[in-house]
Design a protein around this motif. Structure first.
Motif, PDB file in Angstrom:
ATOM      1  N   SER A   1     -14.648  -3.316  80.969  1.00 26.59           N
ATOM      2  CA  SER A   1     -14.145  -3.991  82.157  1.00 26.59           C
ATOM      3  C   SER A   1     -13.037  -4.948  81.755  1.00 26.59           C
ATOM      4  O   SER A   1     -13.142  -5.636  80.740  1.00 26.59           O
ATOM      5  CB  SER A   1     -15.275  -4.765  82.840  1.00 26.59           C
ATOM      6  OG  SER A   1     -14.763  -5.657  83.794  1.00 26.59           O
ATOM      7  N   PRO A   2     -11.966  -5.007  82.526  1.00 25.38           N
ATOM      8  CA  PRO A   2     -10.897  -5.964  82.232  1.00 25.38           C
ATOM      9  C   PRO A   2     -11.169  -7.335  82.839  1.00 25.38           C
ATOM     10  O   PRO A   2     -10.284  -8.182  82.875  1.00 25.38           O
ATOM     11  CB  PRO A   2      -9.679  -5.311  82.894  1.00 25.38           C
ATOM     12  CG  PRO A   2     -10.255  -4.616  84.087  1.00 25.38           C
ATOM     13  CD  PRO A   2     -11.619  -4.121  83.644  1.00 25.38           C
ATOM     14  N   TYR A   3     -12.395  -7.545  83.311  1.00 25.62           N
ATOM     15  CA  TYR A   3     -12.681  -8.752  84.080  1.00 25.62           C
ATOM     16  C   TYR A   3     -13.419  -9.822  83.277  1.00 25.62           C
ATOM     17  O   TYR A   3     -14.331  -9.531  82.511  1.00 25.62           O
ATOM     18  CB  TYR A   3     -13.532  -8.414  85.312  1.00 25.62           C
ATOM     19  CG  TYR A   3     -12.952  -7.310  86.157  1.00 25.62           C
ATOM     20  CD1 TYR A   3     -11.738  -7.483  86.814  1.00 25.62           C
ATOM     21  CD2 TYR A   3     -13.614  -6.094  86.277  1.00 25.62           C
ATOM     22  CE1 TYR A   3     -11.199  -6.464  87.581  1.00 25.62           C
ATOM     23  CE2 TYR A   3     -13.084  -5.072  87.041  1.00 25.62           C
ATOM     24  CZ  TYR A   3     -11.867  -5.256  87.688  1.00 25.62           C
ATOM     25  OH  TYR A   3     -11.336  -4.245  88.433  1.00 25.62           O
ATOM     26  N   PHE A   4     -13.009 -11.047  83.505  1.00 22.17           N
ATOM     27  CA  PHE A   4     -13.837 -12.180  83.146  1.00 22.17           C
ATOM     28  C   PHE A   4     -14.877 -12.325  84.259  1.00 22.17           C
ATOM     29  O   PHE A   4     -14.652 -11.871  85.385  1.00 22.17           O
ATOM     30  CB  PHE A   4     -13.006 -13.462  83.055  1.00 22.17           C
ATOM     31  CG  PHE A   4     -12.031 -13.471  81.915  1.00 22.17           C
ATOM     32  CD1 PHE A   4     -12.341 -14.117  80.733  1.00 22.17           C
ATOM     33  CD2 PHE A   4     -10.806 -12.830  82.026  1.00 22.17           C
ATOM     34  CE1 PHE A   4     -11.448 -14.126  79.672  1.00 22.17           C
ATOM     35  CE2 PHE A   4      -9.907 -12.825  80.973  1.00 22.17           C
ATOM     36  CZ  PHE A   4     -10.227 -13.479  79.789  1.00 22.17           C
ATOM     37  N   VAL A   5     -16.004 -12.939  83.958  1.00 25.94           N
ATOM     38  CA  VAL A   5     -17.029 -13.164  84.981  1.00 25.94           C
ATOM     39  C   VAL A   5     -17.261 -14.663  85.113  1.00 25.94           C
ATOM     40  O   VAL A   5     -17.717 -15.317  84.174  1.00 25.94           O
ATOM     41  CB  VAL A   5     -18.350 -12.449  84.639  1.00 25.94           C
ATOM     42  CG1 VAL A   5     -19.408 -12.782  85.690  1.00 25.94           C
ATOM     43  CG2 VAL A   5     -18.136 -10.948  84.575  1.00 25.94           C
ATOM     44  N   VAL A   6     -16.908 -15.204  86.265  1.00 30.97           N
ATOM     45  CA  VAL A   6     -17.135 -16.613  86.561  1.00 30.97           C
ATOM     46  C   VAL A   6     -18.498 -16.725  87.227  1.00 30.97           C
ATOM     47  O   VAL A   6     -18.772 -16.039  88.219  1.00 30.97           O
ATOM     48  CB  VAL A   6     -16.036 -17.173  87.482  1.00 30.97           C
ATOM     49  CG1 VAL A   6     -16.313 -18.633  87.820  1.00 30.97           C
ATOM     50  CG2 VAL A   6     -14.671 -17.019  86.824  1.00 30.97           C
ATOM     51  N   SER A   7     -19.360 -17.564  86.681  1.00 29.00           N
ATOM     52  CA  SER A   7     -20.738 -17.645  87.163  1.00 29.00           C
ATOM     53  C   SER A   7     -21.153 -19.094  87.374  1.00 29.00           C
ATOM     54  O   SER A   7     -20.804 -19.975  86.583  1.00 29.00           O
ATOM     55  CB  SER A   7     -21.679 -16.978  86.152  1.00 29.00           C
ATOM     56  OG  SER A   7     -23.021 -17.067  86.563  1.00 29.00           O
ATOM     57  N   VAL A   8     -21.893 -19.332  88.462  1.00 30.98           N
ATOM     58  CA  VAL A   8     -22.425 -20.663  88.773  1.00 30.98           C
ATOM     59  C   VAL A   8     -23.935 -20.548  88.925  1.00 30.98           C
ATOM     60  O   VAL A   8     -24.425 -19.709  89.683  1.00 30.98           O
ATOM     61  CB  VAL A   8     -21.816 -21.235  90.069  1.00 30.98           C
ATOM     62  CG1 VAL A   8     -22.312 -22.659  90.302  1.00 30.98           C
ATOM     63  CG2 VAL A   8     -20.294 -21.198  90.016  1.00 30.98           C
ATOM     64  N   LYS A   9     -24.671 -21.394  88.206  1.00 29.89           N
ATOM     65  CA  LYS A   9     -26.130 -21.365  88.254  1.00 29.89           C
ATOM     66  C   LYS A   9     -26.680 -22.764  88.502  1.00 29.89           C
ATOM     67  O   LYS A   9     -26.033 -23.766  88.183  1.00 29.89           O
ATOM     68  CB  LYS A   9     -26.698 -20.831  86.936  1.00 29.89           C
ATOM     69  CG  LYS A   9     -26.287 -19.414  86.586  1.00 29.89           C
ATOM     70  CD  LYS A   9     -26.886 -18.989  85.251  1.00 29.89           C
ATOM     71  CE  LYS A   9     -26.460 -17.577  84.875  1.00 29.89           C
ATOM     72  NZ  LYS A   9     -27.037 -17.159  83.569  1.00 29.89           N
ATOM     73  N   LEU A  10     -27.888 -22.797  89.060  1.00 28.31           N
ATOM     74  CA  LEU A  10     -28.635 -24.046  89.209  1.00 28.31           C
ATOM     75  C   LEU A  10     -30.023 -23.791  88.630  1.00 28.31           C
ATOM     76  O   LEU A  10     -30.972 -23.480  89.353  1.00 28.31           O
ATOM     77  CB  LEU A  10     -28.716 -24.467  90.679  1.00 28.31           C
ATOM     78  CG  LEU A  10     -29.327 -25.850  90.961  1.00 28.31           C
ATOM     79  CD1 LEU A  10     -28.556 -26.944  90.222  1.00 28.31           C
ATOM     80  CD2 LEU A  10     -29.339 -26.138  92.454  1.00 28.31           C
TER      81      LEU A  10
END
Length: 351
Positions: A313-322
């Motif tokens: 995949s050419p994508y970065f993955v931006v992730s938000v967690k709590l």
């Protein structure tokens, strides 16, 4: 005026009635809405976390020796439906053989409360069992944000006082994110966000619950990350002969996890519920170092292609967690593209 002394009250909490909860419980956590239909390889939890321990929290229907601090929570208020959360407080007047143990109860906003101009009885009431009784019913009717309400009990004999600081904890049950980065869709329906080199994008996280009142402390617990894709790299040697012709040879082709150098591509700046992303360079321009030797230039770990697998995949993955509060994460795929660097006109205009 006679000075008032602070009466030492019993601080231990004695629960003599269990709470009867119905309706929306904390375990009924809603699925988090993602801006992207596919968050790629981001880690997403599947188990609902246990109900978090809230310091000094009270339960609906509980009877307590008057504590110094007391907290109502959004999940308990939601379970109480339209009746609000009701608890009973019992003040202890000393000594035990005092002939007049009559007290008066009052509620007031703290000096720094944002809602201090509002009618406090719309949020919380404190009603004695009878006139002068040391037992009072406290009812929380609706959230009052991050403000503090002060319950004060005053003895009629001597004017001694004790205070209970009451807070509201808005526990989030869902999370969404909004961004100004444009959304794209591939031919095979993979959604991603796009950002150009040397461009920035803003992302805002919104936590929510049934009352649309989430305590600010949960925004401070957010974990925001940007995960880089895996690629194939090589050591490429470029050799220029005496005629100025350059040839390239590739050696040591291997897989590289770019997460250790993700900041070379994306800079992440977090301020509370909002964070900005800045694209520094495309992956396709990456090489870790180079060395010149005569007519040779060797580029080490030069980008070759994306990892040839189902994870490619050419994508970065931006992730938000709590963590510990919400069981899933919100996020989106992100691709770094070239940005416009200028414009020019070729040739002369002829009339």
């Amino acid at each position: 005026m006679k000075s008032k002394k602070i009466l030492g009250m019993v601080l231990s909490v004695m629960l003599v009635a269990s709470a009867c909860l119905s309706g929306c419980k904390f375990s009924d956590i809603a699925d988090i809405g993602n801006n992207s239909a596919d968050v790629g390889s981001s880690d997403v939890g599947t188990e609902t976390p246990e109900k978090p321990e809230i310091e000094n929290a009270v339960e609906n229907g509980g009877i307590y020796a008057m504590p110094a601090k007391m907290a109502f929570t959004s999940d308990t208020l939601a379970a109480a439906n339209e009746t609000g959360v009701t608890v009973t407080l019992v003040a202890t007047v000393e000594p035990a053989d005092a002939p007049d143990k009559s007290v008066d109860w009052s509620v007031n906003w703290s000096d720094d409360a944002a809602l201090k101009e509002s009618d406090i009885t719309q949020y919380l009431t404190c009603t004695p069992e009878t006139d002068g009784s040391t037992t009072a019913t406290v009812q929380c009717k609706q959230p009052f944000g991050d403000d503090t309400i002060v319950i004060t009990v005053t003895t009629r004999d001597g004017g001694y006082q004790a205070n209970c600081m009451v807070t509201f904890v808005g526990i989030p049950t869902s999370m969404t994110i909004e961004t100004d980065l444009p959304e794209r869709t591939t031919d095979d329906f993979v959604k991603y966000r796009e950002i150009g080199v040397n461009r920035t994008g803003s992302v805002t996280v919104k936590l929510d619950n049934a009352f649309h009142s989430v305590s600010e402390m949960y925004y401070q617990q957010l974990e925001i990350s940007c995960k880089a894709p895996k690629v194939m790299v090589c050591d490429e040697t470029q050799t220029t002969n005496g005629d100025g012709v350059t040839t390239s040879t590739q050696d040591n082709i291997h897989e590289l996890d770019l997460n250790s150098v993700v900041s070379e591509f994306i800079s992440l700046n977090v301020t509370g519920a909002t964070f900005t992303l800045e694209a520094n360079r495309k992956i396709e321009t990456y090489y870790s170092s180079f060395r010149t030797s005569g007519r040779n230039i060797i580029y080490y770990d030069k980008f070759l292609r994306y990892l040839s697998s189902l994870e490619a995949s050419p994508y970065f993955v931006v992730s938000v967690k709590l963590p510990g509060i919400l069981s899933t994460s919100a996020g989106f795929n992100l691709q770094i593209t070239s940005s416009v660097t200028g414009v020019s006109l070729d040739g002369a205009l002829k009339i």
